[in-house]
Structures are given as C-alpha cells and as structure tokens.
Design an enzyme around this catalytic site. Sequence first.
Site, PDB file in Angstrom:
ATOM      1  N   ASP A   1      17.742  27.482  56.404  1.00  0.00           N
ATOM      2  CA  ASP A   1      16.782  26.379  56.349  1.00  0.00           C
ATOM      3  C   ASP A   1      16.657  25.974  54.880  1.00  0.00           C
ATOM      4  O   ASP A   1      17.056  26.726  53.989  1.00  0.00           O
ATOM      5  CB  ASP A   1      15.425  26.866  56.890  1.00  0.00           C
ATOM      6  CG  ASP A   1      14.362  25.765  56.905  1.00  0.00           C
ATOM      7  OD1 ASP A   1      14.740  24.572  56.927  1.00  0.00           O
ATOM      8  OD2 ASP A   1      13.156  26.089  56.876  1.00  0.00           O
ATOM      9  N   SER A   2      16.063  24.818  54.641  1.00  0.00           N
ATOM     10  CA  SER A   2      15.811  24.400  53.259  1.00  0.00           C
ATOM     11  C   SER A   2      14.717  25.261  52.631  1.00  0.00           C
ATOM     12  O   SER A   2      14.664  25.415  51.419  1.00  0.00           O
ATOM     13  CB  SER A   2      15.387  22.937  53.235  1.00  0.00           C
ATOM     14  OG  SER A   2      14.212  22.763  54.007  1.00  0.00           O
TER      15      SER A   2
ATOM     16  N   CYS B   1      16.800  23.854  60.618  1.00  0.00           N
ATOM     17  CA  CYS B   1      16.213  22.819  59.772  1.00  0.00           C
ATOM     18  C   CYS B   1      16.553  21.477  60.389  1.00  0.00           C
ATOM     19  O   CYS B   1      17.729  21.170  60.612  1.00  0.00           O
ATOM     20  CB  CYS B   1      16.812  22.936  58.371  1.00  0.00           C
ATOM     21  SG  CYS B   1      16.458  21.547  57.272  1.00  0.00           S
TER      22      CYS B   1
ATOM     23  N   GLU C   1       3.060  24.101  52.573  1.00  0.00           N
ATOM     24  CA  GLU C   1       3.484  25.052  51.536  1.00  0.00           C
ATOM     25  C   GLU C   1       2.333  25.449  50.621  1.00  0.00           C
ATOM     26  O   GLU C   1       2.320  26.539  50.076  1.00  0.00           O
ATOM     27  CB  GLU C   1       4.647  24.476  50.738  1.00  0.00           C
ATOM     28  CG  GLU C   1       5.934  24.540  51.558  1.00  0.00           C
ATOM     29  CD  GLU C   1       7.147  24.086  50.791  1.00  0.00           C
ATOM     30  OE1 GLU C   1       6.996  23.533  49.700  1.00  0.00           O
ATOM     31  OE2 GLU C   1       8.253  24.284  51.318  1.00  0.00           O
TER      32      GLU C   1
ATOM     33  N   CYS D   1      10.236  19.171  62.560  1.00  0.00           N
ATOM     34  CA  CYS D   1      10.372  19.864  61.274  1.00  0.00           C
ATOM     35  C   CYS D   1       9.775  21.259  61.477  1.00  0.00           C
ATOM     36  O   CYS D   1       8.695  21.382  62.059  1.00  0.00           O
ATOM     37  CB  CYS D   1       9.620  19.109  60.188  1.00  0.00           C
ATOM     38  SG  CYS D   1       9.555  19.989  58.609  1.00  0.00           S
TER      39      CYS D   1
END
Lengths: 267, 267
Positions: free
Chosen positions: B10-11, B73, B153, B185
Amino acid sequence: MNNSPVGIFDSGIGGLTVVKEIIKILPNESIIYLGDTARVPYGTRDYTTIKKFADELVTFMLNKRVKAIVVACNTMSAVALSGIIKSSGKIPVIDVIKPTVEFSLNQKGVNTLGVIGTRATVNSGVYQTQIKKKNKAKSVFVKVCPLFVPLVEEGLIDNKATQIIAKNYLSYFNDKNLDLLILGCTHYPLLKKVIEKSFRRKIILIDSASPTAIEIKNILEKNNLIRNLKSKPTIKLYVTDAPDRLSETADLIFNGKLPVKLEKVRI
Amino acid sequence: MNNSPVGIFDSGIGGLTVVKEIIKILPNESIIYLGDTARVPYGTRDYTTIKKFADELVTFMLNKRVKAIVVACNTMSAVALSGIIKSSGKIPVIDVIKPTVEFSLNQKGVNTLGVIGTRATVNSGVYQTQIKKKNKAKSVFVKVCPLFVPLVEEGLIDNKATQIIAKNYLSYFNDKNLDLLILGCTHYPLLKKVIEKSFRRKIILIDSASPTAIEIKNILEKNNLIRNLKSKPTIKLYVTDAPDRLSETADLIFNGKLPVKLEKVRI
C-alpha cells in the site's frame, strides 16, 4: 559564476513565497526553483528520509550549476542543513530559519515568541536553540500543526473546518502571552487571517519569505555574486509532480500570477 | 512456492485493514506487508509518478519471493494495475477494486452506487467502468475526498472539523438517492461513523478489506498455493518511514494491536 542562477528548493510549492520576494528585491537575478511535489510533505517524515531527499535536491541544483543554494523549506533547514552545506562545497547555502530568527528578534518589545511548524521542524528544536543562542532572556513556545499543509494544498484557506483546526492547535498559546508568532513553514502565510482570528489579542506574525530574500541579497553581495548582465534574467520553476493541478494553488501562494509556467522534471 | 509469503503493499498503512482480514480467513499464511510511508499519499500525484512508485514496490516483493501480490491500495489498483501485472510475471496479482465492485453489486436492492476516493482513483474512472461493465443498469456517482487521508493519519477520527469536511464532501450525494457507498480508499473505514452521520438516511457502506481477503483465498486455492506447513506462519510488516510514530495509528487501522512491530525498510 556571477551570471549563473540562484537555486531555490522546497518540498513543495510553498517556497514560491521566497521566490516572489527574491524577484522583488533582486529583479536582475536568474532563478531555478525546484519543488519536490512527488514526495511532499516532508514535515511528517523521519530525519533520515528528509536528509536523503534533500541530498537529491542538492544534486539537481549542482547539475544546474547554480551560484547559491536557498533551502526555502523550514523542515529541510531544520533537519538537513549541515548535510546540504557539506554537499554544496564552496557554493553559499542560505536557509530560512537563521534570517527569520534574526528578523524576529529585531522586532521591538518582543519578549515571548511562539513558533508553529511541521512535526520535523518543531521536534528538531532548531528555533528554540537559535533564539536562545542569540538572546537567553527570551521565552519560546512551539507547536506542531501537521494539517496546515494539506489544508492549504487543498485550498481550504478560509473554511470553517480550517478555523476549528487552527483554533484547536493554537489554543496551546492561550496562556503564553505571546508577542510574536513565527510561521515556521512556507505554506502557513496563506493561513494568516485564520491564524490571526485564533488569537484573542493582536500579535506580530512573521514569515520567512522577506527575511530570507534580504539574506540572499546580502550573501550574493558579500560573495561578489550579483548578476552583472543587462539581458533579461531566466526564471525556471520546476516541480517533480502535478504541475497543472498545482498551478492554481501556486498562483495563490505566489500571491498573483506565476512569472512562468510550472514544468515537470525528474530527479 | 506454496510456503512462500503473500506480498501485500500500500502507499501507507491503510492496507493493514486488508492484512487483518487475511489473517482472519487465512490464518496459516505467511505475510509480507510493505507501506510506502516515506512517499504517502499517492492519491494526489500524477499517474506516471504513481506507476513509477508501484513498480518499485513490486520489485521489493519479487526480491522477497512472494507467491502472490496484493495491491491493497485503491489508487495503485486504479492507475497502475496493468504495469504491476506485467512486472509480476506468472505470480497472481489481486487488486482491491475488482472484488469490491463484485461484492457491492451482489448486495440486494442496490440500484444507485456512490464511490469516494482519492483524486487519482476517482479521476481514473475505474469504478464507473467496472460497475457499468458488470451491470449497465446501475447508476454510479463518484466524489473525490482528498483530506480524508491526512485527517485519518493525524488521528482526527471523530473531530468536529472532520465532520464539517465530510459533510461538505458528501453533500454532493444529497440528491443522488444512494443505496450503497463504496469507501474507495483503505483509510476511509476509520471514518465510517463520520461518513454515516453525513447522510440523512441509512445506506450500506462497503470497504475493500473483506471482499479482497475472500478474493485472495479464492485465488490461492485456484492456483494450489495454499500454505501446507503446520509451523507458525511468519508475518512481517514493513514501512519505508516513521515506524514508531505510525504504530499507534496502525493499531487503530488494524482495529486492535498489530501482530508484530512495524519495521523500517529501504526500497
């Protein structure tokens, strides 16, 4: 060497605030700007990662044969400066923190200073260290504001959510009796109004753009590096990603129209 | 090959939602996870940049000799999948979009679907294309929500500002009469409550984790790749930056304690 460009880099497009001031006070200088928009933001990352990225930006600038390097990014100035100076050899390096600290301490009647910035900048402790080194008697309070960069990048400049987030971050200063607040990130000047509204009384807001541009002028003059050609200087604005999407925000950050289009470049 | 690990990337750390589901339904499989937290977010970047980054993640996984590659992702699944499949050679590749679309279309009484995602995912048009390909009669509406990833985040999961931003983004669906919303997402499941509150009436929310884990199980079985050792499988969770700072959010994303610590790795 005199007629080489000044190289300016940032993690994103915030450093264009510095470019704008340089054009204003050094209109005969050629400029190369590089914003690493493929890897922005830097301020949430570990020091080793930021240093590695910074090194790659310096290499780009050295290949462009710049005569001076401007680190138009508080995060890199805070955690990667010694490496950048080492890699740049004899080329003078100007960062945003030293001139901003000196400019702030020169303001009248300032005893208590606040600094806001990214996680990396604030945690590095560089503002506290530099202010205390110049004047032990000053009090300094710092606060991390990690969401300010993405909010600016998404254009939520005067939004209710931004106001709530700002008020929440800045309430830390409520009992600190600040005289002055340093906007320790080149994105933050766009939030000046929102930041002002979050304080109960008027305080001085200082951003890095103008103090840094003055420092660049001083350094170029001191090193006999002022451009002496009468031809029009060249301005190049590079980003590593999304030039089209970013051009609107770039205009906003530049506080007007960009002098040339953003171009994409690989580093 | 059967006893090699499944590679998941994933990113950032959002893909851990998929890891959690894999452990639940395939508890005997070894897993290698890689989150490119040094360059997160991907969803705001140009396609060429995302493809280049994705290629580097595939190379990492191939060097680890994984038996299957899971693109956990939405952004990479949307814009870089054909390149990932090409680079992976004979190794099966599972993305998050195909299983999520199929799972959504299998829900009863669903005629109008909404999809929210990053800029890259939504602009790719992949959800609309895949849904229409399976069933032309369905209506699909999509909306970009770029601030959801940084809000998650920073841990602003149940914050008033997040609610305002969500309400603002999702008001686009007010007159669309949605039956179902795809959280396109891997970060978005953490905002489920905030998203639900933004809708006037109850709708079905679908995220990629569980449909993708089921698809992985099917693909491993179909290719005779199920691990047949009785020894304890190995789980490795790598990130390219900030393992310590991210571990708290990772626990939150994992909806519990991570099975092993996040380790930093260079790619």
